[in-house]
Design an enzyme around this catalytic site. Structure first.
Site, PDB file in Angstrom:
ATOM      1  CB  SER A 290       1.627  19.530 -34.779  1.00 16.29           C
ATOM      2  OG  SER A 290       1.592  18.161 -35.014  1.00 16.29           O
ATOM      3  CG  ASP A 362      11.888   8.804 -23.199  1.00 14.86           C
ATOM      4  OD1 ASP A 362      11.408   7.926 -23.956  1.00 14.86           O
ATOM      5  OD2 ASP A 362      12.931   8.625 -22.537  1.00 14.86           O
ATOM      6  CG  ASP A 365      12.399   4.671 -20.628  1.00 12.47           C
ATOM      7  OD1 ASP A 365      12.899   5.431 -21.474  1.00 12.47           O
ATOM      8  OD2 ASP A 365      11.785   5.073 -19.629  1.00 12.47           O
TER       9      ASP A 365
END
Length: 824
Positions: A290, A362, A365
């Site tokens: 975005s 992130d 995992d």
């Protein structure tokens, strides 16, 4: 003798009736039941909507608390004027269902791993059973159940969700077979009652779309092929040209002493040795992202803030967004809503405006699990065998027996991959997934509160509860405040933690808690007069925690350049900026490419196309032929430079980012990879640049001869129906933009809602999205905005009171909502 024709006639009739009431197999897929679909009384004919349809309606429900009205303007945008908040959300649910019911059902069925119920186990080459298993084992339903707990702990939000669900179900209960949305008839199934869990599933769907991209297995594979030096050169932590969201030079406090790599990391994690085998993965679009920015009064002609936002998502029909105004005592908000959830997600109210971009962090995992034996009843954790719990999930499959999954649950989370659902490297091992989206969280509460926010303090309070997917919330008020905060719950990581699969038997590889809230940046009225974000790194590498994730560079650099030099900005300035096709990456790459070219070796055709490239105005306009040449050339160069190194493995690997190659060429450090390791010659980067250019010329020449070289024709943009049925999509759109461009329109992904809000006394707002308010393919409002969207035009948003709206002469309908039948 007449008995024979009679029997033939009966047999033909029975055969026809039978054929019309079954699904036929055609080209690997199934036809609908043609008898039902073609029925004049119930079939798709009933979905054909006359162009002069009036949407006048009176809706009565015992679940309403008062009498309210909705006016549909000339674009079929509803303006809700409710007498209380409960009824406002009831009406929002009713309208979402009335115009987008199939979309709501289908998206939440996808998120919940239920597509096989509708589509069968596979059709037209798509394995729906496998997609269902992927989302079930990823823990989408598990995460939605946890989110629902949080949603229902807040009494105000629970009441809003309950009212919304009642509204959806009021519409569903009003339907009969003839009035089902078209796709239900096409796929031959019926809508189910809506639940708050489905709203939570929609939240998980967005979490997956925005925080579901990861490359842990690919990077684990890369670690087995490259030395550490090669790995860092191919996949650097940060690009030299980075212009972070939080400006460079910020001084951060030191992180906690516990955020250090485990003592075994070098030998058990950062091993850069061998790996194993491959597979096809399900991932959201890499370029989901975005832009947002806000300028303060010093930069605007009106001396009031202006806020802009354009979220980049897959462009679908029906559109992901539904535009509306919701008004009730204490609430008056306008913007883009998500069919399937209450509230406005991106928009503005009487006092302020807000917009979001993806934080890209992130937050997912994988951990390798060591089971004691094949029963998977126990797994090793810190030298102790722990008892596995199992989560049973049943996948119903149309026309086939159910598939019952027994998903092992560990301290990390669900076991996503094992022998019954192999990982993409086909190692035969088991891996659990730890994902922030599994945790109990309440993102909807943020929007519930933002819809009512009046000032900066309300904004901070509203977004304080937001956890996943992390977002950059831009904000502006009528009183002159602008702000930007990266909000989310992010794991505290040491460098490279989570880039590779981690050992699940060792707690020292666990996340070390979470990044302190104080270290998520907040910019409030900065001296430079603007805030902005475009999915780039939020910080430079002096930030004390490892960010992980993937981050585009060039949109952010260009946006900051333009805003720095902007004065007396207007809504028109902002529209031009959101539609800006300038290619900053090409601006940086062109002189480097030309520096390495051997001009005297070129043929006539090669020189012609190189001259086209040299004369390029660096804009990705639809008619630009140089844009196509540049993109083909750069892609060809990447393959020549890195193809031999990546070709060392048949397993999936990550292609280095374009900034990595460009910055290596600028620094001349690409010599590590310019040489083709499969030849005895010693190639240079100049050899690679020239070979890459010459390689594309036959294709460029052919496209030129066939009049397909213009960027808009080569890119071939469109807006796809969710079922990817061409006749229900808008294809072959001649549009500019592209990857790394502010106007980020690729083939089927790009700005899904472009909004500009000038915070004047009477708010001056404009927006558009590539779709239409109705989800019915038989309605003229189905794709009504697309041509204006492609042309870069916007609609002025009608944010007003009921008395003013009632005077509009172009209204398309009025819907009344009441608890009992009105006498007038």
């Amino acid at each position: 003798m007449r008995i024979i024709p009679f029997l033939l006639s009966v047999a033909a009739t029975i055969g026809l009736v039978y054929t019309l009431n079954i699904q036929l197999s055609v080209n690997g897929g199934k036809t609908p039941k043609l008898g039902y679909l073609l029925s004049p009384q119930k079939g798709f004919w009933q979905n054909a909507e006359p162009t002069n349809t009036s949407f006048d309606e009176a809706m009565i429900s015992d679940n309403l608390q008062g009498n309210s009205e909705v006016y549909l303007d000339d674009r079929l945008v509803p303006h809700i004027y409710a007498t209380n908040e409960h009824d406002a959300y009831f009406i929002q649910g009713y309208l979402h269902a009335k115009f987008r019911l199939w979309q709501m059902e289908f998206q939440t069925n996808a998120a919940g791993g239920r597509l096989s119920e509708i589509m069968g186990d596979s059709s037209n080459g798509t394995n729906f059973h496998n997609i269902d298993k992927f989302f079930r084992r990823l823990g989408m339903v598990y995460g939605a159940e946890n989110t629902l707990k949080a949603m229902e702990q807040d009494s105000g939000l629970k009441a809003a969700c309950d009212a919304y669900t009642d509204g959806v179900n009021a519409y569903i209960n009003s339907l009969d077979e003839s009035s089902y949305p078209f796709e239900f008839k096409l796929l031959d199934y019926k809508p189910e009652p809506w639940t708050n869990l489905r709203t939570a599933l929609l939240a998980k769907y967005m979490a997956w779309d925005l925080a579901g991209f990861e490359q842990d297995f690919e990077m684990t594979n890369a670690r087995s092929i490259f030395t550490k030096e090669q790995f860092e050169a191919l996949y650097p932590y940060q690009a030299d040209s980075l212009d972070p969201v939080n400006p460079r030079g910020t001084v951060f406090p030191k992180r906690g002493a516990d955020i250090i790599p485990p003592t075994l990391a070098d030998s058990a994690y950062l091993i850069f040795k061998e790996a194993a085998t491959a597979f096809t993965d399900i991932k959201p679009d890499y370029d989901n992202g975005s832009n947002n920015w806000a300028i303060d009064s010093s930069k605007s002609k009106s001396k009031r803030p202006i806020l802009c936002n354009d979220p980049h998502l897959n462009l679908n029909l029906p559109s992901i967004w539904y535009e509306m105004q919701i008004s009730a005592p204490g609430l008056n908000v306008y913007g883009a809503s998500l069919p399937g959830a209450p509230c406005i997600v991106i928009g503005f109210n009487d006092s302020c405006a807000w917009g979001v971009t993806n934080a890209e962090r992130d937050v997912r995992d994988y951990y390798e699990i060591t089971f004691k034996d094949s029963t998977r009843q126990e797994y090793m954790f810190d030298s102790t065998w722990y008892t596995t719990t199992f989560r049973q999930e049943i996948i119903k499959i149309k026309g086939k027996p159910d598939d019952t999954l027994q998903i092992p649950m560990t301290v990390w989370g669900p076991v996503m991959y094992d022998t019954s659902f192999p990982d993409k490297l086909h190692t035969g091992k088991a891996y659990a997934v730890k994902w922030m989206a599994h945790e109990e969280s309440d993102e909807l509460k943020t929007f519930y509160q933002l819809n009512k926010a009046k000032n900066f303090e309300d904004y901070k309070s509203a977004i304080n509860t937001y956890k996943c997917p992390g977002q950059n919330f831009a904000f502006a008020t009528k009183n002159g405040d602008i702000a930007l905060r990266q909000q989310g719950k992010f794991p505290a990581k040491w460098r490279r933690q989570g880039d590779f699969v981690m050992p699940g038997s060792d707690s020292t590889f666990a996340w070390r808690g979470y990044v302190p809230d104080s270290l998520n940046f907040t910019m409030h009225n900065p001296a430079r007069g603007f805030v902005s974000s475009a999915n780039q790194y939020p910080y430079d590498t002096s930030y004390p925690y490892y960010l992980g994730g993937k981050y585009p560079l060039y949109r952010g650099i260009l946006i900051n350049r333009l805003l720095t030099n902007m004065h007396d900005a207007t809504v028109d300035s902002m529209q031009q900026m959101q539609n800006n096709n300038y290619n900053l990456f090409a601006e940086m790459a062109r002189p480097v490419l030309l520096r390495f070219m051997y001009d005297n070796t070129l043929s006539g055709d090669e020189q012609k196309y190189l001259d086209t490239f040299k004369a390029w105005n660096l804009r990705n306009d639809a008619a630009s032929e140089a844009t196509t040449i540049f993109n083909l050339w750069w892609d060809s160069l990447k393959v020549i430079v890195y193809g031999d190194e990546l070709g060392q493995s048949q397993l999936p690997l990550v292609m280095p980012q374009k900034s990595t190659l460009l910055e290596s060429m600028i620094k001349d450090s690409v010599k590590l990879f310019a040489d083709d390791i499969n030849t005895t010659e010693k190639e240079t980067i100049a050899d690679d640049v020239n070979a890459a250019f010459k390689k594309i010329i036959p294709e460029v020449k052919l496209m030129d001869e066939e009049d397909r070289l213009a960027w808009g024709k080569f890119k071939n943009s469109g807006v796809l129906h969710l079922l990817k049925i061409p006749s229900l999509s808008r294809l072959n759109l001649f549009a500019g933009g592209g990857e790394d461009i502010i106007n980020a329109y690729k083939q089927y992904n790009g700005p899904s809602w472009k909004m500009i809000v000038e915070l004047t006394d009477d708010i001056n707002a404009y927006a558009i999205y590539p779709g239409g308010q109705s989800g019915n393919p038989g309605s003229k409002y189905y794709d009504a905005f697309i041509d204006d969207y492609i042309a870069g035009r916007y609609y002025k948003l009608l944010f007003t009171d009921k008395a003013t709206l009632q005077k509009q002469t172009t209204l398309k309908g009025k819907i009344t909502f009441s608890k009992s039948r009105q006498t007038t």
